[in-house]
Write an enzyme that holds these catalytic residues in place. Structure first.
Site, PDB file in Angstrom:
ATOM      1  N   ASP A   5      40.805 -22.253   0.070  1.00 26.03           N
ATOM      2  CA  ASP A   5      40.970 -21.521  -1.187  1.00 26.03           C
ATOM      3  C   ASP A   5      39.659 -21.439  -1.963  1.00 26.03           C
ATOM      4  O   ASP A   5      39.341 -20.406  -2.567  1.00 26.03           O
ATOM      5  CB  ASP A   5      42.035 -22.202  -2.057  1.00 26.03           C
ATOM      6  CG  ASP A   5      43.441 -22.002  -1.509  1.00 26.03           C
ATOM      7  OD1 ASP A   5      43.613 -21.173  -0.589  1.00 26.03           O
ATOM      8  OD2 ASP A   5      44.369 -22.689  -2.000  1.00 26.03           O
TER       9      ASP A   5
ATOM     10  N   GLU B 202      42.310 -13.717   4.504  1.00 23.07           N
ATOM     11  CA  GLU B 202      40.866 -13.790   4.287  1.00 23.07           C
ATOM     12  C   GLU B 202      40.212 -12.410   4.286  1.00 23.07           C
ATOM     13  O   GLU B 202      39.003 -12.283   4.459  1.00 23.07           O
ATOM     14  CB  GLU B 202      40.210 -14.670   5.363  1.00 23.07           C
ATOM     15  CG  GLU B 202      40.249 -14.113   6.772  1.00 23.07           C
ATOM     16  CD  GLU B 202      41.495 -14.495   7.550  1.00 23.07           C
ATOM     17  OE1 GLU B 202      41.407 -14.550   8.780  1.00 23.07           O
ATOM     18  OE2 GLU B 202      42.551 -14.743   6.925  1.00 23.07           O
TER      19      GLU B 202
ATOM     20  N   ASP C 153      36.186  -9.304   6.531  1.00 23.91           N
ATOM     21  CA  ASP C 153      36.972 -10.424   7.046  1.00 23.91           C
ATOM     22  C   ASP C 153      36.038 -11.618   7.231  1.00 23.91           C
ATOM     23  O   ASP C 153      34.990 -11.514   7.882  1.00 23.91           O
ATOM     24  CB  ASP C 153      37.627 -10.043   8.379  1.00 23.91           C
ATOM     25  CG  ASP C 153      38.604 -11.097   8.867  1.00 23.91           C
ATOM     26  OD1 ASP C 153      38.145 -12.155   9.318  1.00 23.91           O
ATOM     27  OD2 ASP C 153      39.818 -10.857   8.811  1.00 23.91           O
ATOM     28  N   ILE C 154      36.411 -12.782   6.640  1.00 17.53           N
ATOM     29  CA  ILE C 154      35.575 -13.978   6.750  1.00 17.53           C
ATOM     30  C   ILE C 154      35.566 -14.468   8.196  1.00 17.53           C
ATOM     31  O   ILE C 154      36.621 -14.568   8.840  1.00 17.53           O
ATOM     32  CB  ILE C 154      36.095 -15.091   5.820  1.00 17.53           C
ATOM     33  CG1 ILE C 154      36.056 -14.618   4.366  1.00 17.53           C
ATOM     34  CG2 ILE C 154      35.274 -16.367   5.987  1.00 17.53           C
ATOM     35  CD1 ILE C 154      36.669 -15.596   3.381  1.00 17.53           C
TER      36      ILE C 154
ATOM     37  N   HIS D 245      43.517 -26.526   3.390  1.00 16.30           N
ATOM     38  CA  HIS D 245      43.689 -25.261   2.666  1.00 16.30           C
ATOM     39  C   HIS D 245      43.020 -25.274   1.289  1.00 16.30           C
ATOM     40  O   HIS D 245      42.677 -24.214   0.767  1.00 16.30           O
ATOM     41  CB  HIS D 245      45.176 -24.942   2.526  1.00 16.30           C
ATOM     42  CG  HIS D 245      45.798 -24.504   3.813  1.00 16.30           C
ATOM     43  ND1 HIS D 245      45.695 -23.218   4.284  1.00 16.30           N
ATOM     44  CD2 HIS D 245      46.501 -25.185   4.755  1.00 16.30           C
ATOM     45  CE1 HIS D 245      46.322 -23.116   5.442  1.00 16.30           C
ATOM     46  NE2 HIS D 245      46.827 -24.306   5.758  1.00 16.30           N
TER      47      HIS D 245
ATOM     48  N   ASN E 146      40.136 -23.808   7.438  1.00 24.17           N
ATOM     49  CA  ASN E 146      41.420 -24.375   7.003  1.00 24.17           C
ATOM     50  C   ASN E 146      41.846 -25.546   7.875  1.00 24.17           C
ATOM     51  O   ASN E 146      42.308 -26.586   7.384  1.00 24.17           O
ATOM     52  CB  ASN E 146      42.504 -23.291   7.031  1.00 24.17           C
ATOM     53  CG  ASN E 146      42.514 -22.426   5.774  1.00 24.17           C
ATOM     54  OD1 ASN E 146      42.068 -22.857   4.725  1.00 24.17           O
ATOM     55  ND2 ASN E 146      43.004 -21.213   5.900  1.00 24.17           N
TER      56      ASN E 146
END
Length: 573
Positions: A330, A356, A313-314, A326, A321
């Protein structure tokens, strides 16, 4: 000075040998054409001189081919010579009561397959002597290969070798198998992008392997081209019903087969991209992960070895974001996916789990080995940016949890343990990898928040019923067992049922008869799914079940992994 002279001499010898081979292959092509012309002579033109020319040509190839390194050509010609030895004498040595024409035909019959082999070998020899791509004028190939691995299964040594060598020259990685046992060994040891299969083999036959391929969930989606000497339309239709993706009749032109291989591989890549790839990052999606993880566990059950799962998980992705939009988010996801792909082994499975989050399945890795591998990737995020936008670089870290699979553990529990370890990494300050070491039991009590489904299993085989219950009990399901169709019918009408698994042939009331009764009496509960299990795989049985309202159909014996996948799909799990 002496070394340079020796090198020059060696270079001249190599060039001389290559020129000689080139000239020889050109002459060989002419000799093969003469042999084939002689083989087509009408009876009125056949004489002792015709037979002697045939013998001399074969004898010439036998003696000259090995001198240029073509030992296979020499061996084929040597077999030819044995059939035509009678023509070497003057007058020819003929069996009593036989004339030249009769003996010519008797020798020609076993010679024809050898002539075909000579022609294939000459073609391969010519292609192997083509200049390197770097030395010839660039030209775009109609069917460019990308190093895909193919398996050629055929008991015809000459044809199999020819196809393997031609396809290798065209850029594929090719393995060969001459019988069913060798093919099964290769299929267990390696992953293939496409398989060609000759159905008429000995010992064993291609039909056995056909069933092996289509029953194994790890192999059933591999494109399969059937090669056959039969042109019967009904035979072709049967192959497609059994699961063939294409069908080529022998004899065939190599270029046609190559085009079909290229087309199937291209189509498969496109389907995979659409169905199994995350459109943003290009890595596998959750749908593919759910399917493939079951296949990996089935492989481990057959060939025990460690396997681990990492949940990534980032860190602080929401703030990326919120702060930068966004689009930048991305770009960060794409950058991390690229980083992960570049630092994983080819056998590892990377998928975007959602948002994520990414998951990695690491076959052959213990928990501690997997932890070290993911920590090495985390270190890479410290050393450089993962994305750049309008001159601004973006650096990230991630938190990861790792757990090793234990026999008997469900996929859900395996993911949950990795997720728990990832959450512990977050709580401990992020930017780290944690290996699950909790002592939670694999068998846990039911989660009251999970909606449990009701499944009726109707089969007069008590052992099979118990096996099905044992294999599916880890799902949020309550089972009702029935020994015959009447008992199943009463259970179905007496309470809400989500899925009814029916044996096609049962005492008192068969699965088909039960479907028919529910249709005629309009007594099938709304929302109840039905799966038919049958020991008969005839097309008419399958059609009958589906026409009567079955939602799915499986032949016995079946893969328990595939059954579970179908049950989960029917129940919406």
């Amino acid at each position: 000075m002496q070394q340079r002279t020796a090198d020059d001499r060696g270079g001249r010898e190599k060039r001389s040998l290559e020129q000689g081979r080139r000239r020889y292959i050109g002459e060989l092509g002419q000799q093969v054409m003469q042999l084939k012309r002689l083989s087509r002579e009408p009876d009125t033109n056949i004489s002792k001189d015709t037979a002697r020319r045939f013998y001399r040509l074969a004898h010439t190839i036998k003696g000259s081919a090995p001198m240029f390194g073509y030992s296979r050509l020499g061996s084929i010609a040597e077999k030819l010579v044995l059939y035509w030895e009678w023509a070497s004498e003057d007058p020819p040595t003929l069996p009593d009561g036989t004339d030249v024409v009769q003996q010519f035909k008797a020798s020609l019959s076993p010679s024809m397959p050898l002539l075909e082999q000579l022609e294939l070998e000459a073609d391969i020899g010519a292609r192997e002597l083509e200049p390197d791509r770097s030395q010839r004028r660039p030209r775009k190939s109609l069917f460019p290969a990308s190093g895909e691995r193919l398996l050629i299964i055929d008991d015809d040594d000459a044809l199999r070798s020819y196809l393997a060598r031609r396809l290798t020259l065209d850029g594929y990685v090719v393995d060969e198998a001459s019988d069913v046992a060798a093919a099964e060994r290769s299929l267990r040891e390696r992953t293939y992008h496409l398989i060609t299969l000759d159905l008429m083999m000995h010992p064993g036959n291609g039909y056995e392997l056909f069933e092996f391929l289509k029953e194994d969930p790890t192999l059933k989606w591999t494109p399969l081209i059937v090669l056959s000497g039969r042109e019967d339309v009904n035979d072709k239709i049967r192959r497609f019903h059994l699961g063939a993706d294409d069908y080529v009749t022998k004899p065939f032109q190599y270029d046609e087969l190559n085009a079909r291989i290229y087309s199937l591989l291209k189509r498969n890549r496109m389907f995979e991209q659409m169905a199994f790839r995350d459109p943003l990052t290009g890595v596998y999606n959750r749908r593919f992960f759910d399917h493939q993880v079951m296949a990996e566990l089935q492989r481990v059950s057959r060939f025990p070895s460690p396997i681990s799962l990492a949940f990534i998980d980032i860190d602080r992705f929401k703030s990326i974001n919120d702060t930068h939009g966004h689009r930048v988010g991305d770009l960060v996801l794409q950058g991390l996916a690229h980083l992960l792909q570049n630092h994983l082994k080819p056998t590892d499975l990377l998928a975007r789990f959602g948002g994520e989050e990414f998951v990695i399945v690491l076959p052959g890795s213990s928990g501690s080995d997997a932890k070290k591998a993911v920590e090495a990737i985390l270190q890479q995020t410290h050393e450089g940016r993962v994305a750049q936008n309008e001159g601004q670089s973006f650096h990230i870290t991630f938190s990861a949890g790792v757990s090793e699979w234990i026999p008997g553990m469900t996929v859900e529990e395996w993911i949950r343990r990795s997720d728990e370890a990832m959450y512990e990494a977050k709580q401990s300050g992020r930017n780290r990898v944690v290996l699950f070491t909790g002592s939670a039991s694999i068998e846990e009590g039911p989660d009251p928040a999970v909606v449990r489904r009701k499944v009726v299993i109707a089969d007069d085989d008590r052992i099979l019923r118990s096996i099905l219950v044992a294999k599916l009990k880890h799902l949020p399901v309550d089972f009702i067992e029935a020994a015959d169709g009447e008992e199943a019918y009463r259970a179905l009408l007496g309470q809400p049922v989500d899925l009814c698994i029916l044996d096609g042939m049962m005492p008192r009331l068969s699965g088909y008869a039960m479907l028919e009764r529910m249709r005629d009496n309009r007594t099938r509960p709304e929302g109840t799914k039905v799966m038919i299990l049958s020991g008969r795989g005839r097309d008419e049985d399958i059609s009958r079940g589906l026409e009567l309202g079955a939602d799915d159909y499986m032949n016995k014996p079946f893969s328990m992994v595939e059954l579970e996948l179908k049950v989960k799909e029917l129940l919406g799990l």
